[in-house]
Every structure is written in structure tokens, then in C-alpha cells.
Design an enzyme around this catalytic site. Sequence first.
Site, PDB file in Angstrom:
ATOM      1  N   PHE A 113       0.843  -1.208   0.000  1.00 40.50           N
ATOM      2  CA  PHE A 113       0.000   0.000   0.000  1.00 40.50           C
ATOM      3  C   PHE A 113       0.866   1.241   0.000  1.00 40.50           C
ATOM      4  O   PHE A 113       0.666   2.162   0.785  1.00 40.50           O
ATOM      5  CB  PHE A 113      -0.910  -0.012   1.231  1.00 40.50           C
ATOM      6  CG  PHE A 113      -1.640  -1.302   1.391  1.00 40.50           C
ATOM      7  CD1 PHE A 113      -2.766  -1.577   0.617  1.00 40.50           C
ATOM      8  CD2 PHE A 113      -1.199  -2.270   2.282  1.00 40.50           C
ATOM      9  CE1 PHE A 113      -3.439  -2.773   0.740  1.00 40.50           C
ATOM     10  CE2 PHE A 113      -1.867  -3.475   2.406  1.00 40.50           C
ATOM     11  CZ  PHE A 113      -2.986  -3.729   1.641  1.00 40.50           C
ATOM     12  N   SER A 142       7.416  -2.157   1.654  1.00 43.63           N
ATOM     13  CA  SER A 142       8.079  -1.058   2.366  1.00 43.63           C
ATOM     14  C   SER A 142       9.382  -1.547   2.990  1.00 43.63           C
ATOM     15  O   SER A 142      10.387  -0.818   3.023  1.00 43.63           O
ATOM     16  CB  SER A 142       7.158  -0.474   3.434  1.00 43.63           C
ATOM     17  OG  SER A 142       6.633  -1.494   4.253  1.00 43.63           O
ATOM     18  N   ASP A 195       5.675  -8.069  12.295  1.00 43.56           N
ATOM     19  CA  ASP A 195       4.305  -8.326  11.821  1.00 43.56           C
ATOM     20  C   ASP A 195       3.883  -9.712  12.311  1.00 43.56           C
ATOM     21  O   ASP A 195       4.676 -10.659  12.221  1.00 43.56           O
ATOM     22  CB  ASP A 195       4.254  -8.287  10.283  1.00 43.56           C
ATOM     23  CG  ASP A 195       2.860  -8.004   9.741  1.00 43.56           C
ATOM     24  OD1 ASP A 195       1.898  -8.678  10.192  1.00 43.56           O
ATOM     25  OD2 ASP A 195       2.722  -7.146   8.870  1.00 43.56           O
ATOM     26  N   GLY A 221      -2.637 -10.078   9.278  1.00 43.96           N
ATOM     27  CA  GLY A 221      -3.396  -8.998   8.665  1.00 43.96           C
ATOM     28  C   GLY A 221      -4.047  -8.081   9.683  1.00 43.96           C
ATOM     29  O   GLY A 221      -4.328  -8.473  10.812  1.00 43.96           O
ATOM     30  N   SER A 239       3.263  -6.459  17.803  1.00 45.15           N
ATOM     31  CA  SER A 239       4.119  -5.316  18.109  1.00 45.15           C
ATOM     32  C   SER A 239       4.334  -5.122  19.616  1.00 45.15           C
ATOM     33  O   SER A 239       5.467  -4.879  20.073  1.00 45.15           O
ATOM     34  CB  SER A 239       3.475  -4.074  17.486  1.00 45.15           C
ATOM     35  OG  SER A 239       3.995  -2.910  18.013  1.00 45.15           O
ATOM     36  N   HIS A 287      -4.310   0.112  12.295  1.00 44.50           N
ATOM     37  CA  HIS A 287      -4.763   1.494  12.109  1.00 44.50           C
ATOM     38  C   HIS A 287      -5.938   1.879  13.010  1.00 44.50           C
ATOM     39  O   HIS A 287      -6.552   2.927  12.802  1.00 44.50           O
ATOM     40  CB  HIS A 287      -5.106   1.747  10.641  1.00 44.50           C
ATOM     41  CG  HIS A 287      -3.883   1.910   9.766  1.00 44.50           C
ATOM     42  ND1 HIS A 287      -2.607   1.785  10.257  1.00 44.50           N
ATOM     43  CD2 HIS A 287      -3.739   2.202   8.451  1.00 44.50           C
ATOM     44  CE1 HIS A 287      -1.741   1.986   9.270  1.00 44.50           C
ATOM     45  NE2 HIS A 287      -2.404   2.241   8.164  1.00 44.50           N
ATOM     46  N   HIS A 315       2.818   6.164   8.116  1.00 45.95           N
ATOM     47  CA  HIS A 315       2.102   6.042   6.845  1.00 45.95           C
ATOM     48  C   HIS A 315       0.605   6.227   7.051  1.00 45.95           C
ATOM     49  O   HIS A 315       0.094   6.052   8.150  1.00 45.95           O
ATOM     50  CB  HIS A 315       2.367   4.665   6.206  1.00 45.95           C
ATOM     51  CG  HIS A 315       1.989   4.612   4.750  1.00 45.95           C
ATOM     52  ND1 HIS A 315       1.214   3.607   4.221  1.00 45.95           N
ATOM     53  CD2 HIS A 315       2.267   5.471   3.731  1.00 45.95           C
ATOM     54  CE1 HIS A 315       1.055   3.837   2.924  1.00 45.95           C
ATOM     55  NE2 HIS A 315       1.673   4.960   2.602  1.00 45.95           N
ATOM     56  N   ASP A 316      -0.092   6.567   5.968  1.00 42.63           N
ATOM     57  CA  ASP A 316      -1.553   6.711   5.960  1.00 42.63           C
ATOM     58  C   ASP A 316      -2.042   7.880   6.824  1.00 42.63           C
ATOM     59  O   ASP A 316      -3.052   7.769   7.523  1.00 42.63           O
ATOM     60  CB  ASP A 316      -2.242   5.399   6.381  1.00 42.63           C
ATOM     61  CG  ASP A 316      -1.852   4.251   5.480  1.00 42.63           C
ATOM     62  OD1 ASP A 316      -2.023   4.373   4.262  1.00 42.63           O
ATOM     63  OD2 ASP A 316      -1.333   3.237   5.987  1.00 42.63           O
TER      64      ASP A 316
HETATM   65  N1  SAH Z   1       4.141  -1.569   5.366  1.00 39.79           N
HETATM   66  C1  SAH Z   1       3.440  -2.438   4.427  1.00 39.79           C
HETATM   67  C2  SAH Z   1       1.946  -2.534   4.683  1.00 39.79           C
HETATM   68  C3  SAH Z   1       1.584  -2.908   6.103  1.00 39.79           C
HETATM   69  S1  SAH Z   1      -0.117  -3.359   6.256  1.00 39.79           S
HETATM   70  C4  SAH Z   1       3.685  -1.908   3.016  1.00 39.79           C
HETATM   71  O1  SAH Z   1       3.652  -0.681   2.833  1.00 39.79           O
HETATM   72  O2  SAH Z   1       3.943  -2.684   2.126  1.00 39.79           O
HETATM   73  C5  SAH Z   1      -0.248  -3.504   7.990  1.00 39.79           C
HETATM   74  C6  SAH Z   1       0.355  -4.769   8.583  1.00 39.79           C
HETATM   75  O3  SAH Z   1       0.379  -4.598   9.993  1.00 39.79           O
HETATM   76  C7  SAH Z   1      -0.421  -6.062   8.322  1.00 39.79           C
HETATM   77  O4  SAH Z   1       0.384  -6.976   7.622  1.00 39.79           O
HETATM   78  C8  SAH Z   1      -0.805  -6.578   9.723  1.00 39.79           C
HETATM   79  O5  SAH Z   1      -0.671  -7.980   9.865  1.00 39.79           O
HETATM   80  C9  SAH Z   1       0.187  -5.857  10.609  1.00 39.79           C
HETATM   81  N2  SAH Z   1      -0.281  -5.634  11.978  1.00 39.79           N
HETATM   82  C10 SAH Z   1      -1.443  -5.056  12.363  1.00 39.79           C
HETATM   83  N3  SAH Z   1      -1.506  -4.985  13.699  1.00 39.79           N
HETATM   84  C11 SAH Z   1      -0.368  -5.532  14.190  1.00 39.79           C
HETATM   85  C12 SAH Z   1       0.167  -5.749  15.496  1.00 39.79           C
HETATM   86  N4  SAH Z   1      -0.509  -5.398  16.583  1.00 39.79           N
HETATM   87  N5  SAH Z   1       1.359  -6.341  15.616  1.00 39.79           N
HETATM   88  C13 SAH Z   1       2.064  -6.720  14.514  1.00 39.79           C
HETATM   89  N6  SAH Z   1       1.624  -6.530  13.258  1.00 39.79           N
HETATM   90  C14 SAH Z   1       0.428  -5.938  13.085  1.00 39.79           C
HETATM   91 MG    MG Z   2       0.078   1.857   5.077  1.00 42.47          MG
END
Ligand code: SAH
Ligand code: MG
Length: 204
Positions: free
Chosen positions: A14, A46, A65, A69, A118, A138, A163-164
Site C-alpha cells: 500500500f 516497504s 508483523d 493482517g 508489536s 490502524h 504512513h496513511d
Molecule cells: N508496510 C506495508 C503494509 C503494512 S499493512 C507496506 O507498505 O507494504 C499492515 C500490517 O500490519 C499487516 O500486515 C498486519 O498484519 C500488521 N499488523 C497489524 N496490527 C499488528 C500488530 N498489533 N502487531 C504486529 N503486526 C500488526
Molecule cells: Mg500503510
Amino acid sequence: MAKFPENLSAMKGFLSADEGETLYKTAEMASKLGPILEIGSYCGKSTIYLALGCRENNKIVFTIDHHKGSEEHQIGDSFHDTDLVNPQTGEIDSFAEFRKNISSAGVEDNIVPIVAKSTVVANVWQIPLAMVFIDGGHSLQAALTDYRSWSKFLLRGGFLAIHDVFEAPEKGGQAPRAIHDLAINSGLFLPHMEVDSLRVLQRL
Ligand code: SAH
Ligand code: MG
């Protein structure tokens, strides 16, 4: 400037090409000071930009991660991708795609994947960081927790990338913007770069 792998822009993710290039440049600068950490590896897009920046200085990016998802990636949600459903579990699992992509980009030696929540990692973390890229969950709760858990590890002169970040609520959720504003209002960060929905701040 590193040549980006040809298939990078087509990888699942994204991130715009301009945002990717900004991550690369910031990582190239930051990695002279120390390691980089990303929250939200997804399929590695990324992560690869960050790793290419790190490679210029023989440094690494840690990327966290659970690979299950975010809310919006789940079956039936707006950003769901059926290719990422593991047929054995019937659930989202982006780790295989992530591994394939970082291998094809040739940056495995500059990436340390951490497959966990995380908060689990933050609770035991001790390493000072030169750059933190927040792109995980998010929801307001998730974004706030990531900001509070990780920004404190930033070295002076290091970079916080988010991001976002959308000014207008019609364009997207407001949690990333909320933590961006918190960081600015803390007086500890100054704006450094702004590209599409990517904001890069520098720790004073
Ligand atoms: N940075 C990536 C997109 C990340 S999408 C890019 O730009 O290509 C968000 C990701 O955060 C997802 O894969 C999801 O599994 C992860 N995520 C969401 N909440 C999380 C958490 N609490 N701990 C670890 N990973 C998390
Ligand atoms: Mg993003």
C-alpha cells in the site's frame, strides 16, 4: 541512488513509488546512525525500500508483523486479498509472500523479520533506533500503542515515519494522523518530509 528491483512496484502493498523512494532515502541517511525498525511488514514492499537504504551502510531493518493482517485485510473487508489466505488454516497469512519478495529483491541480509505482535516485542526491546516506521494496525488504540511503545527508542536526530496520514477523514482513517499530531505537539519532533500519505519527522 540504488536501482530499485524491477518487480518492486508490482509487489502487493500500500505504498506509492514516491513514498517508497522517500523511505529508501530516509533509511539510507538514518542507518548511518543505527538500526531501523518497521511495524507492519505485510508482503515486504516497504521493508525492501528500507532494506535497500540500509544496504548502502551495511545495516539492518527489523520488521515486525504477526502476518495475520489488520482488520481491513480480513475476509470480507475492504483490503482483503484472497491470494494471502493460507488454505490450511483458511486465514490470512502474509509471511510466505513476504519471504518470497525479500528473497527476490536480494535483501535478506539486511532484514530481520520478527513474527509477533508489536506489543510483545516492545515489552522486551532495548536497542536504540535510528528510524521507526509505523504502518501496523490502524485502529486508534493500535496506532497510539505503537507510537508510545516505539518512539521512545529513537535516537536524537533519528526519524519517525508514519504512513496513511490523511488530513481529510473522507480520504482515510484518522488514527495515523492522530499520532502524527501527538508527535508534533510533544515538541520532540520536527517535520522533515511529506510525500503522499507518508510523513517523516525528525527527533530533536
Ligand atoms: N508496510 C506495508 C503494509 C503494512 S499493512 C507496506 O507498505 O507494504 C499492515 C500490517 O500490519 C499487516 O500486515 C498486519 O498484519 C500488521 N499488523 C497489524 N496490527 C499488528 C500488530 N498489533 N502487531 C504486529 N503486526 C500488526
Ligand atoms: Mg500503510
